[in-house]
Motif scaffolding. Structure first.
Motif, mmCIF file in Angstrom:
data_model
loop_
_atom_site.group_PDB
_atom_site.id
_atom_site.type_symbol
_atom_site.label_atom_id
_atom_site.label_comp_id
_atom_site.label_asym_id
_atom_site.label_seq_id
_atom_site.Cartn_x
_atom_site.Cartn_y
_atom_site.Cartn_z
ATOM 1 N N ASP A 39 29.822 33.214 134.769
ATOM 2 C CA ASP A 39 30.217 33.817 135.752
ATOM 3 C C ASP A 39 29.122 34.751 136.048
ATOM 4 N N GLU A 40 28.519 35.496 135.097
ATOM 5 C CA GLU A 40 27.314 36.421 135.471
ATOM 6 C C GLU A 40 26.211 35.625 135.996
ATOM 7 N N SER A 41 25.998 34.530 135.496
ATOM 8 C CA SER A 41 24.679 33.651 135.563
ATOM 9 C C SER A 41 24.896 33.476 137.168
ATOM 10 N N ALA A 42 26.130 32.864 137.398
ATOM 11 C CA ALA A 42 26.446 32.685 139.017
ATOM 12 C C ALA A 42 26.080 33.721 139.859
ATOM 13 N N ARG A 43 26.665 34.775 139.615
ATOM 14 C CA ARG A 43 26.391 36.167 140.345
ATOM 15 C C ARG A 43 24.931 36.437 140.512
ATOM 16 N N ALA A 44 24.204 36.402 139.413
ATOM 17 C CA ALA A 44 22.747 36.567 139.241
ATOM 18 C C ALA A 44 21.967 35.764 140.279
ATOM 19 N N ASP A 45 22.356 34.502 140.524
ATOM 20 C CA ASP A 45 21.796 33.446 141.154
ATOM 21 C C ASP A 45 20.596 33.063 140.372
ATOM 22 N N ASP A 46 20.718 32.876 139.099
ATOM 23 C CA ASP A 46 19.706 32.252 138.186
ATOM 24 C C ASP A 46 19.596 30.895 138.821
ATOM 25 N N ALA A 47 18.105 30.524 138.739
ATOM 26 C CA ALA A 47 17.833 29.064 139.123
ATOM 27 C C ALA A 47 18.081 28.243 138.423
ATOM 28 N N VAL A 48 17.852 28.177 136.928
ATOM 29 C CA VAL A 48 18.462 27.003 135.869
ATOM 30 C C VAL A 48 18.923 27.942 134.697
ATOM 31 N N VAL A 49 19.925 27.309 134.037
ATOM 32 C CA VAL A 49 20.610 27.720 132.899
ATOM 33 C C VAL A 49 20.412 26.855 131.658
ATOM 34 N N VAL A 50 19.862 27.539 130.361
ATOM 35 C CA VAL A 50 19.993 26.772 129.397
ATOM 36 C C VAL A 50 21.021 27.031 128.449
ATOM 37 N N ILE A 51 21.734 26.196 127.938
ATOM 38 C CA ILE A 51 22.828 26.437 126.695
ATOM 39 C C ILE A 51 22.218 26.049 125.321
ATOM 40 N N ARG A 52 21.987 26.583 124.408
ATOM 41 C CA ARG A 52 21.441 26.183 123.203
ATOM 42 C C ARG A 52 22.396 26.971 121.973
ATOM 43 N N GLY A 53 22.169 26.674 120.851
ATOM 44 C CA GLY A 53 22.709 27.127 119.693
ATOM 45 C C GLY A 53 21.860 27.941 118.553
ATOM 46 N N ALA A 54 22.181 28.963 118.120
ATOM 47 C CA ALA A 54 21.202 29.935 117.319
ATOM 48 C C ALA A 54 21.414 29.055 115.713
ATOM 49 N N GLY A 55 20.482 29.255 115.151
ATOM 50 C CA GLY A 55 20.453 28.855 113.860
ATOM 51 C C GLY A 55 20.077 27.412 113.571
ATOM 52 N N ARG A 56 20.905 26.718 112.808
ATOM 53 C CA ARG A 56 20.540 25.468 112.249
ATOM 54 C C ARG A 56 21.245 24.241 113.134
ATOM 55 N N SER A 57 21.923 24.843 114.271
ATOM 56 C CA SER A 57 22.749 23.606 114.760
ATOM 57 C C SER A 57 23.048 24.153 116.361
ATOM 58 N N PHE A 58 23.168 23.160 117.263
ATOM 59 C CA PHE A 58 23.602 23.442 118.533
ATOM 60 C C PHE A 58 25.083 23.884 118.508
ATOM 61 N N CYS A 59 26.202 23.106 118.031
ATOM 62 C CA CYS A 59 27.568 23.445 117.925
ATOM 63 C C CYS A 59 28.365 22.678 117.179
ATOM 64 N N ALA A 60 28.960 22.940 116.123
ATOM 65 C CA ALA A 60 29.854 21.936 115.131
ATOM 66 C C ALA A 60 31.225 21.664 115.638
ATOM 67 N N GLY A 61 31.548 21.963 116.970
ATOM 68 C CA GLY A 61 32.773 21.527 117.490
ATOM 69 C C GLY A 61 33.758 23.052 117.440
ATOM 70 N N TYR A 62 35.050 22.380 117.718
ATOM 71 C CA TYR A 62 36.034 23.636 117.498
ATOM 72 C C TYR A 62 36.434 24.063 116.133
#
Length: 276
Positions: A39-62
């Motif tokens: 929501d914050e990114s949409a309000r800030a009018d960012d041109a591009v968004v990148v989602i990444r993970g900290a540490g050793r992995s992107f995401c291990a799921g739920y």
């Protein structure tokens, strides 16, 4: 510590999943913070968004670890309550799909179940060649929450293969060959490659990016993408009520997640050798 870190590099916003001790497993807190960051990114009018993970992995799921209170996976729910919870996750990831600007998933290490679900609804997925991508955890815990979505992304046979065989994984290189990822690059080049790609996309004026994204999304939605994404919630909620899945849940509680996985794999390993 926030579970989602937000950084900006000119026109590019970086949203970093920040539970590295849990391989960025999705908790209620993390999911809420991700929604706020979008929501914050949409309000800030960012041109591009990148989602990444900290540490050793992107995401291990739920987060289904026995000591996890955030998602409350094993909590008692009615089938309708469970379905609504699962659909709520889909609605959050749909906000990525409908974000006004392009969203890139930068995938490294493990990308499992809910993590693969998240990445599947990003506009562009760029994976490390050695990333480990799985549509389900290494245990039969539900009814193929991601499988209908993966039918759209990689076709029915590959979606079935990934869904039926608990814990089956593909590499980032294979994910790109199958069309799930746009590209796969060597792991040590991933950060710089995604940064360069994001800034290259951001050269196009944001209003043009927005309309280009909407045009492509409309065509894909006409093919049923979002219906596919929602379909798995009903089957998953139904199978969460079965004795077989409840038995696996109890195994996680009593043996821990790693112990439950080892117990599930033991008969196969005894006959064919360890699956690694």
């Amino acid at each position: 510590m926030p579970t989602v870190l937000v950084e900006r590099d000119g026109p590019v916003a970086w949203l970093t999943l920040n539970r590295p001790d849990r391989l960025n497993a999705l908790s209620d807190e993390l999911l809420a913070e991700l929604g706020d960051a979008l929501d914050e990114s949409a309000r800030a009018d960012d041109a591009v968004v990148v989602i990444r993970g900290a540490g050793r992995s992107f995401c291990a799921g739920y987060d289904i670890a026995p000591d996890s209170s955030e998602v409350g996976y094993a909590a008692e729910r009615t089938p309708v309550q469970d379905r609504d919870r699962l659909l709520g996750n889909i609605e959050l990831f749909t906000r990525i799909w409908r974000h006004p600007q392009p969203v890139i998933a930068q995938v490294h290490g493990h990308c499992v179940a809910g993590g693969a679900q998240l990445a599947s609804l990003c506009d562009i997925t760029i994976a490390a060649e050695d990333a480990k991508i799985m549509t389900s955890p290494a245990l039969p815990l539900g009814g193929g929450y991601l499988s209908p979505l993966w039918v759209h992304r990689v076709g029915p046979q590959r979606a079935k293969l990934m869904s039926f065989d608990a814990g089956r994984r593909i590499s980032g290189r294979t994910a790109a060959e199958w069309g799930w990822a746009a590209e796969a690059v060597p792991a040590d080049e991933l950060d710089e490659y995604v940064r360069r790609t994001a800034h290259s996309l951001a050269r196009t004026p944001a209003p043009l990016l927005r309309l280009k994204k909407e045009a492509v999304n409309r065509m894909v939605e006409q093919q049923g993408l979002l219906t596919h994404a929602r379909t798995g919630a009903e089957t998953d909620a139904l199978l969460h009520q079965t004795p077989e899945v409840k038995q696996v849940q109890e195994s996680i509680k009593s043996l821990g997640l790693k112990g439950a996985i080892a117990a599930f794999n033991a008969p196969f390993d005894e006959r064919f050798g360890s699956a690694g």
